[in-house]
Design a protein around this motif. Structure first.
Motif, PDB file in Angstrom:
ATOM      1  N   ARG A 182       0.844  -1.188   0.000  1.00  0.00           N
ATOM      2  CA  ARG A 182       0.000   0.000   0.000  1.00  0.00           C
ATOM      3  C   ARG A 182       0.883   1.242   0.000  1.00  0.00           C
ATOM      4  O   ARG A 182       2.031   1.202   0.421  1.00  0.00           O
ATOM      5  CB  ARG A 182      -0.899   0.008   1.233  1.00  0.00           C
ATOM      6  CG  ARG A 182      -1.953  -1.094   1.241  1.00  0.00           C
ATOM      7  CD  ARG A 182      -2.808  -0.952   2.502  1.00  0.00           C
ATOM      8  NE  ARG A 182      -4.008  -1.743   2.411  1.00  0.00           N
ATOM      9  CZ  ARG A 182      -4.109  -3.000   2.828  1.00  0.00           C
ATOM     10  NH1 ARG A 182      -3.043  -3.586   3.349  1.00  0.00           N
ATOM     11  NH2 ARG A 182      -5.241  -3.657   2.723  1.00  0.00           N
ATOM     12  N   PRO A 183       0.335   2.367  -0.428  1.00  0.00           N
ATOM     13  CA  PRO A 183       1.125   3.608  -0.400  1.00  0.00           C
ATOM     14  C   PRO A 183       1.629   3.981   0.988  1.00  0.00           C
ATOM     15  O   PRO A 183       2.665   4.635   1.117  1.00  0.00           O
ATOM     16  CB  PRO A 183       0.150   4.655  -0.939  1.00  0.00           C
ATOM     17  CG  PRO A 183      -0.784   3.882  -1.824  1.00  0.00           C
ATOM     18  CD  PRO A 183      -0.951   2.548  -1.148  1.00  0.00           C
ATOM     19  N   VAL A 184       0.895   3.561   2.051  1.00  0.00           N
ATOM     20  CA  VAL A 184       1.344   3.912   3.405  1.00  0.00           C
ATOM     21  C   VAL A 184       2.670   3.239   3.738  1.00  0.00           C
ATOM     22  O   VAL A 184       3.301   3.582   4.744  1.00  0.00           O
ATOM     23  CB  VAL A 184       0.288   3.510   4.462  1.00  0.00           C
ATOM     24  CG1 VAL A 184      -0.943   4.373   4.344  1.00  0.00           C
ATOM     25  CG2 VAL A 184      -0.063   2.035   4.349  1.00  0.00           C
ATOM     26  N   ILE A 187       5.405   5.685   4.365  1.00  0.00           N
ATOM     27  CA  ILE A 187       5.408   6.555   5.539  1.00  0.00           C
ATOM     28  C   ILE A 187       6.575   6.242   6.486  1.00  0.00           C
ATOM     29  O   ILE A 187       7.291   7.161   6.914  1.00  0.00           O
ATOM     30  CB  ILE A 187       4.058   6.485   6.270  1.00  0.00           C
ATOM     31  CG1 ILE A 187       2.975   7.151   5.410  1.00  0.00           C
ATOM     32  CG2 ILE A 187       4.143   7.166   7.635  1.00  0.00           C
ATOM     33  CD1 ILE A 187       1.605   7.168   6.049  1.00  0.00           C
ATOM     34  N   LEU A 312       1.253  13.373   5.977  1.00  0.00           N
ATOM     35  CA  LEU A 312       1.270  12.305   4.975  1.00  0.00           C
ATOM     36  C   LEU A 312      -0.051  11.548   4.942  1.00  0.00           C
ATOM     37  O   LEU A 312      -0.561  11.212   3.850  1.00  0.00           O
ATOM     38  CB  LEU A 312       2.418  11.336   5.277  1.00  0.00           C
ATOM     39  CG  LEU A 312       3.837  11.869   5.047  1.00  0.00           C
ATOM     40  CD1 LEU A 312       4.868  10.847   5.511  1.00  0.00           C
ATOM     41  CD2 LEU A 312       4.058  12.203   3.569  1.00  0.00           C
ATOM     42  N   LEU A 313      -0.621  11.257   6.107  1.00  0.00           N
ATOM     43  CA  LEU A 313      -1.905  10.563   6.129  1.00  0.00           C
ATOM     44  C   LEU A 313      -2.992  11.405   5.482  1.00  0.00           C
ATOM     45  O   LEU A 313      -3.885  10.873   4.813  1.00  0.00           O
ATOM     46  CB  LEU A 313      -2.290  10.225   7.571  1.00  0.00           C
ATOM     47  CG  LEU A 313      -1.455   9.135   8.258  1.00  0.00           C
ATOM     48  CD1 LEU A 313      -1.858   9.002   9.716  1.00  0.00           C
ATOM     49  CD2 LEU A 313      -1.604   7.803   7.543  1.00  0.00           C
ATOM     50  N   LEU A 315      -2.508  13.495   3.012  1.00  0.00           N
ATOM     51  CA  LEU A 315      -2.313  13.420   1.559  1.00  0.00           C
ATOM     52  C   LEU A 315      -2.773  12.083   0.991  1.00  0.00           C
ATOM     53  O   LEU A 315      -3.407  12.025  -0.070  1.00  0.00           O
ATOM     54  CB  LEU A 315      -0.829  13.629   1.228  1.00  0.00           C
ATOM     55  CG  LEU A 315      -0.289  15.053   1.311  1.00  0.00           C
ATOM     56  CD1 LEU A 315       1.202  15.059   0.998  1.00  0.00           C
ATOM     57  CD2 LEU A 315      -1.024  15.970   0.329  1.00  0.00           C
ATOM     58  N   LEU A 316      -2.475  11.002   1.685  1.00  0.00           N
ATOM     59  CA  LEU A 316      -2.808   9.674   1.169  1.00  0.00           C
ATOM     60  C   LEU A 316      -4.285   9.338   1.356  1.00  0.00           C
ATOM     61  O   LEU A 316      -4.890   8.699   0.481  1.00  0.00           O
ATOM     62  CB  LEU A 316      -1.936   8.626   1.868  1.00  0.00           C
ATOM     63  CG  LEU A 316      -0.429   8.729   1.594  1.00  0.00           C
ATOM     64  CD1 LEU A 316       0.334   7.704   2.426  1.00  0.00           C
ATOM     65  CD2 LEU A 316      -0.124   8.542   0.118  1.00  0.00           C
ATOM     66  N   TRP A 319      -7.241   6.283   0.143  1.00  0.00           N
ATOM     67  CA  TRP A 319      -6.505   5.618  -0.950  1.00  0.00           C
ATOM     68  C   TRP A 319      -5.206   5.016  -0.461  1.00  0.00           C
ATOM     69  O   TRP A 319      -4.749   3.992  -0.953  1.00  0.00           O
ATOM     70  CB  TRP A 319      -6.224   6.655  -2.044  1.00  0.00           C
ATOM     71  CG  TRP A 319      -5.328   6.143  -3.133  1.00  0.00           C
ATOM     72  CD1 TRP A 319      -5.658   5.323  -4.165  1.00  0.00           C
ATOM     73  CD2 TRP A 319      -3.935   6.440  -3.292  1.00  0.00           C
ATOM     74  NE1 TRP A 319      -4.573   5.080  -4.968  1.00  0.00           N
ATOM     75  CE2 TRP A 319      -3.496   5.761  -4.450  1.00  0.00           C
ATOM     76  CE3 TRP A 319      -3.019   7.210  -2.582  1.00  0.00           C
ATOM     77  CZ2 TRP A 319      -2.181   5.826  -4.897  1.00  0.00           C
ATOM     78  CZ3 TRP A 319      -1.720   7.277  -3.028  1.00  0.00           C
ATOM     79  CH2 TRP A 319      -1.307   6.588  -4.174  1.00  0.00           C
ATOM     80  N   GLY A 320      -4.614   5.638   0.533  1.00  0.00           N
ATOM     81  CA  GLY A 320      -3.319   5.163   1.018  1.00  0.00           C
ATOM     82  C   GLY A 320      -3.377   3.811   1.675  1.00  0.00           C
ATOM     83  O   GLY A 320      -2.377   3.088   1.701  1.00  0.00           O
TER      84      GLY A 320
END
Length: 618
Positions: A182-184, A187, A312-313, A315-316, A319-320
């Motif tokens: 996942r994109p996270v 992080i 960051l959370l 922004l994501l 979807w993140g």
């Protein structure tokens, strides 16, 4: 307050991330420029060794930390010619001078003494090597503390990079198994980059004013990476729960995440930083610099957690936390039937049995600490392929391990000319004879002219070469005999002050100062941490249990250190060499690291249980 702060961060998230990007760039540049400012000096202000070394630097233009030793394979008859060539090469260094050459067993060796400190002398190593080649001495080896430092710095840097190339992929794999693809997943990496670079930038600034040891970047990266992964996993899991199980916007989910996970991170980082701040009062610059890293990293991690994470959370968003999840083998339906839940229920079903078994296991692992022997340092563990290590090995094999790190007995007559009086000469000869009767002493060098008496005649010195290297237990005992028995019983003329310096004496003072205060420092750390945990857990008993578990885990780690290095259990399996003694800074380094990381886990677990209890669960 956390709610208002989080909403401000979310509102200005692009500005926050831009600031951290700038900090990361500055930190990366600082990290590149940091190594030349680092040192391995064990100097301890206010001790006998520091007084002796100060006299040597000021009145004999010689700093033991800044003294090179030149070693050549050559017959004794070439000694005079070699002395002229080495003296000519030494003129390439500022304020350097050579001592008389010694010969024997097919080698010739002598010192190039400077008044420079360890790091500045290390920077001059290549200049001296080039100058020796210019004098036709291309086969000469340069060793000594500054040459070893010079050769060791790039090796440590390469090892650090190698460790990063192993640790980062492994950390990524573990994070992918936990978070999925996942994109996270980005992080923790972004968080770690921000934390480590910011901390190194602060260390770089402080290194211009304070002594910072070579191992500080390692500690920063180790704790920084560990805290980044811990804090990121905690935030992401809480955020995912809030997004999935609660209604409302993404921003509301982030605010709720910060109210729980953010609070846990704040108290966790504060407990580590405040606890380890007690190390800063230790009167040893080497250890204080490790304490700086132990305080700076968690403080920077708190700031990053309260700014980078929510930005960051935000922004994501949802979807993140969507994406391809790696297969989880053995996963079954229902939280109550998962492996971790079964483990927890097993522990809760038999708490006394598990507690007793765990306590016995930790006690068994900690028991070998009774055989722990400490050394201020060792010259035998350096990589053998460097020029300084080859010169050291040649000198050690032909002359003896103590030749490169002698003990300096320095006496101050209190007035010019007193170091040359007949009474002083008689006392010096008497001490020299007594030393030569000691089975640990190999050579004693004395004289009435330079380099044994300074130009004013007020200060004198005696050079004592032992049979073992400077950190060996036998050498430590020799220093103690000198100070407690031989020098007091020698009866120098009235008004004389005698001190002992050089690497062996410096090492004894280092261990004495560190471990004379270390138990009190540990108690202070635990007391300060208890106060913070008392506020975090809102309980009198839970902080005590948490700190007892921390102490038990540290003691077990010390015991395993002895098992691996002294008793050689598992050392070959992981490619480590056996050593009868453990370097004195390592237990302090381990305490700082383990206390920091274990405190995190304690805070995360207990605060989570406290939240469930407050909600009426259980």
């Amino acid at each position: 307050m956390l709610e208002r702060w989080t909403r401000v961060v979310i509102r200005f998230r692009f500005f926050v991330l831009a600031c951290w990007l700038a900090i990361a760039v500055v930190g990366a540049v600082s990290a590149v420029r940091l190594p030349p400012l680092l040192t391995t000096s064990l100097a301890v202000p206010g001790t006998s060794s520091e007084q002796a070394d100060t006299i040597l630097a000021r009145h004999f233009a010689q700093n033991p930390d800044g003294t090179f030793t030149v070693v050549l394979r050559a017959p004794a008859r070439t000694e005079h010619r070699l002395a002229r060539q080495i003296a000519a090469a030494a003129r390439a260094l500022p304020h350097a001078h050579t001592t008389s050459l010694q010969s024997g067993a097919g080698i010739v060796y002598g010192d190039v003494a400077t008044g420079l400190d360890l790091q500045r002398a290390a920077d001059e190593t290549d200049i001296l090597r080039h100058a020796l080649r210019g004098q036709g001495l291309s086969t000469a080896y340069i060793t000594g503390a500054p040459a070893i430092q010079h050769d060791l710095n790039p090796i440590l840097a390469a090892d650090l990079r190698k460790g990063e190339t192993i640790a980062v992929p492994v950390a990524l794999l573990m994070l992918a198994l936990v978070l999925g693809l996942r994109p996270v997943l980005l992080i923790p990496l972004i968080f770690a980059t921000c934390t480590i670079t910011a901390a190194l930038a602060i260390v770089y600034i402080m290194a211009h004013a304070f002594l910072m040891v070579t191992y500080v970047p390692n500690l920063v990266e180790l704790i920084g990476l560990g805290l980044a992964i811990d804090y990121s996993l905690l935030f992401v899991h809480r955020f995912r729960e809030e997004v999935v199980n609660q209604s409302g916007s993404v921003d509301d989910a982030i605010v709720r995440t910060m109210a729980t996970a953010g609070r846990a991170v704040f108290f966790s980082g504060a407990a580590v930083a405040i606890g380890l701040s007690a190390v800063l009062i230790m009167p040893v610059p080497f250890i204080r610099s490790l304490g700086v890293a132990g305080v700076v990293v968690p403080l920077v991690s708190i700031v990053a957690a309260l700014t980078v994470q929510p930005a960051l959370l935000s922004l994501l968003g949802r979807w993140g936390v969507r994406g391809i999840r790696l297969p989880s083998f053995g996963r079954v339906r229902g939280v109550e039937r998962r492996a971790w839940a079964r483990l927890a229920r097993t522990v809760m079903h038999r708490p006394l049995t598990v507690l007793a078994g765990t306590a016995v296991l930790l006690a068994v692992l900690a028991a070998p600490v009774l055989w722990l022997q400490l050394t201020p340092g060792s010259l035998s563990g350096f990589p053998s392929f460097t020029e300084s290590a080859r010169g050291l090995a040649l000198l050690r094999d032909r002359v003896g391990p103590g030749a490169i790190t002698p003990i300096d007995v320095v006496f101050d007559g209190g007035a010019p000319g007193r170091a040359r009086t007949p009474a002083t000469s008689t006392a010096t000869l008497r001490l020299g004879r007594r030393l030569l009767q000691d089975p640990e002493v190999f050579v004693v060098a004395i004289g009435t002219r330079a380099p044994y008496v300074d130009a004013s005649g007020r200060y004198g010195r005696m050079v004592v070469v032992g049979r073992h290297e400077f950190g060996d237990e036998a050498t430590q005992q020799l220093v103690r005999r000198l100070r407690r028995q031989l020098i007091p019983a020698n009866h120098f003329p009235a008004g004389f002050h005698v001190s002992t310096g050089g690497a062996p004496a410096q090492g004894v003072d280092f261990l004495g100062q560190v471990y004379g205060s270390f138990p009190w420092i540990v108690l202070a750390v635990l007391a300060l941490a208890y106060v913070v945990l008392l506020r975090a857990f809102r309980s009198l008993l839970l902080p005590v249990l948490a700190l007892l578990l921390d102490v038990a885990s540290v003691a077990a780690s010390y015991g395993m250190l002895v098992l691996v290095f002294r008793f050689d259990i598992g050392a070959d399996l992981i490619g480590l060499y056996r050593a009868p003694q453990v370097e004195g800074w390592i237990p302090v380094f381990l305490f700082a690291t383990l206390f920091g990381l274990s405190m995190d886990y304690q805070v995360f677990l207990v605060t989570r249980m406290r939240e469930a209890w407050d909600r009426g669960v259980g």
